[in-house]
Design a protein around this motif. Structure first.
Motif, short mmCIF file in Angstrom:
data_model
loop_
_atom_site.label_atom_id
_atom_site.label_comp_id
_atom_site.label_asym_id
_atom_site.label_seq_id
_atom_site.Cartn_x
_atom_site.Cartn_y
_atom_site.Cartn_z
N SER A 37 4.41 3.38 -1.89
CA SER A 37 4.61 3.40 -0.44
C SER A 37 5.81 4.26 -0.11
CB SER A 37 4.87 2.01 0.13
OG SER A 37 4.27 1.03 -0.61
N GLY A 135 -11.19 -8.62 9.47
CA GLY A 135 -10.51 -7.40 9.02
C GLY A 135 -11.47 -6.41 8.37
N HIS A 162 -5.58 -3.57 2.29
CA HIS A 162 -5.01 -4.84 2.71
C HIS A 162 -6.06 -5.91 3.00
CE1 HIS A 162 -1.30 -2.82 2.49
NE2 HIS A 162 -1.63 -1.95 3.42
N LEU A 163 -7.25 -5.73 2.45
CA LEU A 163 -8.32 -6.71 2.66
C LEU A 163 -8.44 -7.63 1.45
CD1 LEU A 163 -10.85 -4.14 4.13
CD2 LEU A 163 -9.45 -5.78 5.41
N ASP A 164 -9.23 -8.70 1.60
CA ASP A 164 -9.45 -9.64 0.49
C ASP A 164 -10.14 -8.93 -0.68
OD1 ASP A 164 -8.56 -11.51 2.22
OD2 ASP A 164 -10.54 -12.29 2.73
N ALA A 165 -9.91 -9.47 -1.87
CA ALA A 165 -10.48 -8.88 -3.08
C ALA A 165 -11.99 -8.70 -2.97
CB ALA A 165 -10.15 -9.76 -4.29
N LYS A 166 -12.66 -9.68 -2.43
CA LYS A 166 -14.12 -9.64 -2.34
C LYS A 166 -14.58 -8.48 -1.45
CE LYS A 166 -17.95 -12.23 -0.41
NZ LYS A 166 -18.93 -11.79 -1.40
N HIS A 169 -14.02 -5.07 -3.07
CA HIS A 169 -15.07 -4.70 -4.02
C HIS A 169 -16.32 -4.20 -3.30
CE1 HIS A 169 -13.83 -5.62 -8.11
NE2 HIS A 169 -13.00 -6.50 -7.56
N ARG A 172 -15.66 -0.74 -1.70
CA ARG A 172 -15.62 0.32 -2.72
C ARG A 172 -17.02 0.78 -3.05
NH1 ARG A 172 -11.83 -2.30 -6.53
NH2 ARG A 172 -13.50 -2.25 -8.02
N HIS A 191 -2.24 3.18 -2.21
CA HIS A 191 -1.21 2.87 -3.20
C HIS A 191 -1.82 2.10 -4.36
CE1 HIS A 191 -1.20 -0.99 -1.01
NE2 HIS A 191 -0.89 -1.47 -2.18
N ASP A 192 -3.14 1.81 -4.27
CA ASP A 192 -3.80 0.95 -5.24
C ASP A 192 -4.53 1.80 -6.29
OD1 ASP A 192 -5.39 -0.76 -6.66
OD2 ASP A 192 -6.10 -1.88 -4.92
N TYR A 193 -4.05 1.74 -7.52
CA TYR A 193 -4.63 2.61 -8.56
C TYR A 193 -6.08 2.26 -8.84
CZ TYR A 193 -4.58 -1.03 -12.10
OH TYR A 193 -4.85 -2.17 -12.80
N VAL A 194 -6.47 0.99 -8.63
CA VAL A 194 -7.87 0.61 -8.91
C VAL A 194 -8.81 1.38 -7.98
CG1 VAL A 194 -9.57 -1.26 -8.84
CG2 VAL A 194 -7.32 -1.64 -9.86
#
Lengths: 368, 373
Positions: A37, A135, A162-166, A169, A172, A191-194
Motif C-alpha cells: 500500500s 459489498g 476487501h471482500l470476504d474470502a468466499k 474466490h 476471481r 496488494h494481494d499476491y494471490v
C-alpha cells in the motif's frame, strides 16, 4: 490495435512516486500490478485515466497519444477501490450511466445492461440501490458499469481485495471467465499476491519508483529478482535469514549468527555463489519448503534440522508453524490437520535446492 | 479483568416505520482472559454486538454482564472497556512517549508512575526504541502497535478490537496477528476481536463466534468449526477456498447406502454407520459438503488410503497462487474446487481423478441446512 503503451512516465510530489516507467500491455492481456500500500499503484492508474497529469513521459492507446487528453476523451474505464456508485440511483441506472452519457437509446441501454448483469449474476438486483446490496454485489455493479463502457483499456483498482474470502474466490473465477476482458488491455492493481498470481497473464511487482520485476506468476514467485519481490509474494512471508557462507569452492555452507542454524549449499547454487566471492547473504526460504516431519518420517534430498515449536495455528487453508531452529525463527507451512503444542520438539526438513540467496546489502538475487 | 456474558441480547433499529432486527437472541460468554473473535460477513450484526458491549448502542432487550455486574445502564466510561480502531488518532506534534502518556496525565497519574507504565507497555509492544519519535516517522506496523498502546495504557478490564488488521498488507498480516496474540498471552486480558476475515479470527482467537443474519451460528475452536460446522453457513464461511456443496439424495445401494448428487452421476461414499443412520432417518434431501483440501489428486501422497470414494472431473481453471494450485473442476454440470500442490499444472479440459476419505464427507439436511452427525 489497442495496446496500452507507457514510455518514460514520471510523477512525483515531494519525492518521485513513478520514476521513468516503461510498460506495454498488449491487446487482450491481463496485466496485474502488485505492491505494498502507498507505493503508487493507484497513482499509475489515475495517470492513465487522466485523473492526474504526468510530470513527464507519454501514454498511448493504439496509435493515439492520450497524454494530454482530458479524462472523458480517453478510451479507458476505471473501477475504484471504493466502488464510487451513485447512492441515489438503482443498480440498473448505475450500470447504465456510461451509456446514458453516450446518449444511447432506451432499448439499446436496456439490452446492454441486462446482458452485463446476467454475466455478473446481478440481474435480480437491478432495481435495488447501492445501500441495499452487499459489498460483493456493489463490486459487481461497479464492474458492470466499467464493462458496458466498451473501453479499449480497463483499469481496475483493488476491485476485490476487501471482500470476504468466499466472494474473492468467486470473483476471481469471474475475472478468469470474462471474455470481455480478454479482448482489451487490462491493468489491474492489488496488494494481494494471490490475486496477482491467479489472474495476471503477466505480473509487475511495484517498488519504490516503479516496477521492479515483470514476469509470469511462476517467474516472479520462483525467480524473484530481489528480496523485496520475494518478501512481497507469499503468506506467510518468506523466511529471510541473515547468514554467512563458509567453506571453499563448491563445498559451501550456510551459517546463521552464532547459532547452530546452518545447512550445506547445493552444488548448483554453490557454483553460482562461488563466482561472486560473497560471504554475507540473506537466505530466503519459503515456508512451503520447510517440511515438518512426522515421527519416523525421512525426507530424501532435504536437510533435516531440529527445532522447537514457538507458534502453531491451523487456519482455513493450511497450518502455520513457527519453530526455533538453532536460534533462528523458521516459519513452515503444514497441512491444517496437524496439531502441535508449544515447545514441542520437531524435525524440520529444508528443501535446500529451493532456497534463494540474496545480497546482504542490495537484496539482489545472487542466483540469477 | 472481567468475563463478559451476553444473555438473550437483541438489537432492533427502527427508522421511518421500518424495523431492522440487527442482533437476535444472542447468548455468548467470554471467559476472563479469553480471546474471542466475532466473525461474520458485513451486515451480520457483529458490529452492533460490539457497540452494545462497549456501551455505544442501547440494548433493545436482554442483558450484558461484566463478571456478575449487569452493565446495560452503565455508560461507556463506567464499563472500563477500551476499544482500538483500525487507525488511532495520534497527536502529530507529540512524541510516541507523550502520546502514550497523555491519557494517564489527564487522569492525574504521577509522572514517575506514568513513565514506568509507558516503558513497561513499550517493552511488551516492542516499541521502546521509537518512544522519542513523532507519529509521522513511523512505519505502518509501528503505528499499529502505538495504536494498540493507546488503548492498552488505561489498563481496561476488557479490550475490544474492531477490524484493526483489515488494511494491513497481506504479506505482513500473519506476522502482526501472531504478534497481537503474543501480546494477549502476556497480558492475559479479556479480548474481543471483530472481523469478516477468517484468517484473522482463526489466527488470533481461542474461540470464534460465527454470526450470520443477526444470529449466532456457532461458537468454537478452529477445529470444531472446521471439522464439525453446525450448518451449511459455517462450513461455507470457515475454510479457504470455500467448501464445495452438492445437493444430494440417498441411494439405498446394493450393500450399503450412499449419497448421489441430484441430476448427476456423482456419488459420495459416507461411513457405514452414518449411511445406516441416514437410511433409518427417512429424510430425502441432503447437501453434501466436501472441502477442497480433502479432495486429493489421484497419485498424490496421502498416507494409507482410507475408505472413501473418487470423483472424475474436467479442469476448468488451473490457478497457480504460489504456495499451492487451486483447481476449479466441472463434473456432470457441478462446479467445485480442489487444492493441489503448487507444481500441479493442468490445461483447460484435462480430465482428473480425485480421491476423498468418506470420513471427510459432511452431510447437511437440505431443508434446515443443519449438519447431520
Amino acid at each position: 490495435m489497442a495496446r496500452l503503451r507507457i514510455e518514460g512516465l514520471c510523477k512525483g510530489w515531494d519525492f518521485p512516486v513513478i520514476d521513468n516507467l516503461d510498460l506495454t500491455v498488449e491487446e487482450g492481456e491481463f496485466f496485474v500490478v502488485v505492491g505494498p500500500s502507498g507505493i503508487g499503484k493507484t497513482t499509475l492508474l489515475r495517470l492513465i485515466a487522466g485523473l492526474e497529469s504526468a510530470d513527464a513521459g507519454r501514454i498511448a492507446i493504439g496509435d493515439h497519444d492520450i497524454t494530454n487528453l482530458p479524462p472523458y476523451k480517453r478510451p479507458v474505464a476505471m473501477t475504484f477501490e471504493s466502488y464510487a456508485l451513485y447512492p441515489h440511483l438503482s443498480v440498473f441506472e448505475n450500470i447504465a450511466s456510461p451509456l446514458r452519457a453516450r446518449r444511447l437509446d432506451a432499448a439499446a441501454i436496456r439490452a446492454t445492461v441486462t446482458e452485463v448483469a446476467k454475466l455478473l449474476r446481478i440481474e435480480a438486483l437491478l432495481d435495488r440501490r447501492p445501500g441495499e446490496i452487499s459489498g460483493g454485489q456493489k463490486q459487481r455493479t461497479a464492474l458492470g458499469r466499467t464493462l458496458v463502457a466498451k473501453p479499449q483499456v480497463f483499469l481496475l483498482d483493488e476491485p476485490i481485495s476487501h471482500l470476504d474470502a468466499k466472494i474473492r474466490h468467486d470473483l476471481r473465477l469471474q475475472f478468469h471467465a470474462l471474455e470481455e476482458l480478454r479482448r482489451v488491455a487490462t491493468l489491474y492493481v492489488t496488494h494481494d499476491y494471490v490475486e496477482a498470481l491467479s489472474l495476471g497473464d503477466r505480473i509487475g511487482v511495484m517498488g519504490r519508483g516503479g516496477l521492479v520485476q515483470i514476469g509470469s506468476a511462476r517467474d516472479v514467485f520462483l525467480r524473484p529478482r530481489s528480496l523485496f519481490v520475494a518478501e512481497h509474494l507469499g503468506q506467510p512471508a518468506i523466511n529471510a535469514v541473515a547468514a554467512r557462507l563458509t567453506g571453499e569452492g563448491t563445498a559451501l555452507h550456510v551459517r546463521a549468527g552464532n547459532s547452530g542454524f546452518g545447512f550445506p549449499v547445493v552444488a548448483a547454487h554453490a557454483a553460482a555463489l562461488a563466482r561472486g566471492d560473497i560471504q554475507r547473504v540473506t537466505v530466503g526460504i519459503r515456508p512451503q519448503h520447510v517440511k515438518v516431519l512426522r515421527n519416523g518420517e525421512d525426507a530424501p534430498g532435504h536437510h533435516v534440522i531440529d527445532g522447537r515449536v514457538e507458534i502453531y495455528e491451523a487456519l482455513g487453508a493450511n497450518g502455520v508453524l513457527v519453530a526455533d531452529a538453532g536460534g533462528v525463527n523458521l516459519t513452515a507451512l503444514t497441512s491444517p490437520e496437524r496439531d502441535f503444542t508449544h515447545r514441542q520438539p520437531v524435525r524440520l526438513a529444508l528443501q535446500t535446492d529451493a532456497v534463494f540467496y540474496f545480497h546482504a546489502e542490495s537484496g539482489d538475487n545472487l542466483l540469477l | 479483568m472481567a468475563s463478559i456474558r451476553l444473555a438473550q441480547v437483541n438489537k432492533i433499529y427502527r427508522s421511518r416505520g421500518h424495523a431492522v432486527h440487527a442482533v437476535k437472541d444472542l447468548d455468548l460468554t467470554v471467559e476472563d482472559g479469553e480471546f474471542v473473535a466475532i466473525l461474520g460477513p458485513s451486515g451480520c450484526g457483529k458490529t452492533s454486538t460490539l457497540r452494545m458491549i462497549v456501551g455505544l448502542e442501547e440494548i433493545t432487550s436482554g442483558d450484558i454482564f461484566f463478571d456478575d455486574r449487569r452493565v446495560n445502564d452503565l455508560d461507556p466510561q463506567a464499563r472500563n472497556v477500551a476499544m482500538a480502531f483500525e487507525t488511532y488518532a495520534l497527536y502529530p506534534s507529540f512524541t510516541i512517549e507523550e502520546n502514550l502518556s497523555f491519557p494517564l496525565e489527564v487522569r492525574g497519574v504521577p509522572a514517575a508512575e506514568r513513565r514506568k507504565k509507558v516503558h513497561d507497555l513499550a517493552a511488551l509492544l516492542r516499541i521502546e526504541d521509537i518512544l522519542g519519535q513523532k507519529p509521522a516517522a513511523l512505519s505502518g506496523g509501528q503505528q499499529q502497535r502505538v495504536s494498540l498502546g493507546r488503548a492498552l495504557i488505561r489498563d481496561p478490564a476488557v479490550f475490544i478490537l474492531d477490524e484493526v488488521m483489515s488494511h494491513i498488507d497481506a504479506h505482513l498480516k500473519l506476522q502482526m496477528l501472531f504478534e497481537l496474540k503474543r501480546i494477549h498471552q502476556e497480558l492475559g486480558k479479556t479480548m474481543i476481536y471483530v472481523t469478516h476475515d477468517q484468517v484473522e479470527a482463526l489466527a488470533l482467537a481461542d474461540r470464534v463466534a460465527v454470526m450470520s443474519h443477526a444470529a449466532l451460528q456457532q461458537v468454537g475452536t478452529r477445529n470444531e468449526l472446521y471439522h464439525e460446522p453446525v450448518n451449511v453457513f459455517v462450513a461455507d464461511f470457515i475454510g479457504e477456498p470455500p467448501t464445495n456443496f452438492f445437493p444430494a439424495e440417498l441411494d439405498a445401494g446394493d450393500d450399503q447406502p450412499f449419497l448421489r448428487a441430484k441430476n448427476a452421476a456423482l456419488t459420495f461414499a459416507v461411513p457405514v454407520e452414518r449411511a445406516r443412520r441416514l437410511a433409518a432417518g427417512g429424510r430425502r434431501d441432503y447437501v453434501v459438503g466436501l472441502r477442497p483440501q480433502n479432495l486429493h489428486l489421484d497419485g498424490a501422497e496421502s498416507g494409507a488410503a482410507p475408505a472413501g470414494g473418487m470423483l472424475t472431473a474436467e479442469v476448468a481453471i488451473n490457478e497457480y497462487v504460489g504456495e499451492r494450485t487451486i483447481l476449479t473442476l466441472v463434473a456432470d454440470g457441478h462446479r467445485f474446487r480442489a487444492q493441489a500442490h503448487a507444481e500441479t499444472s493442468f490445461g483447460r479440459g484435462e480430465r482428473v481423478c480425485l480421491r476423498y476419505a468418506s470420513s471427510d464427507v459432511m452431510v447437511f439436511d437440505a431443508e434446515t441446512e443443519a449438519l447431520i452427525a
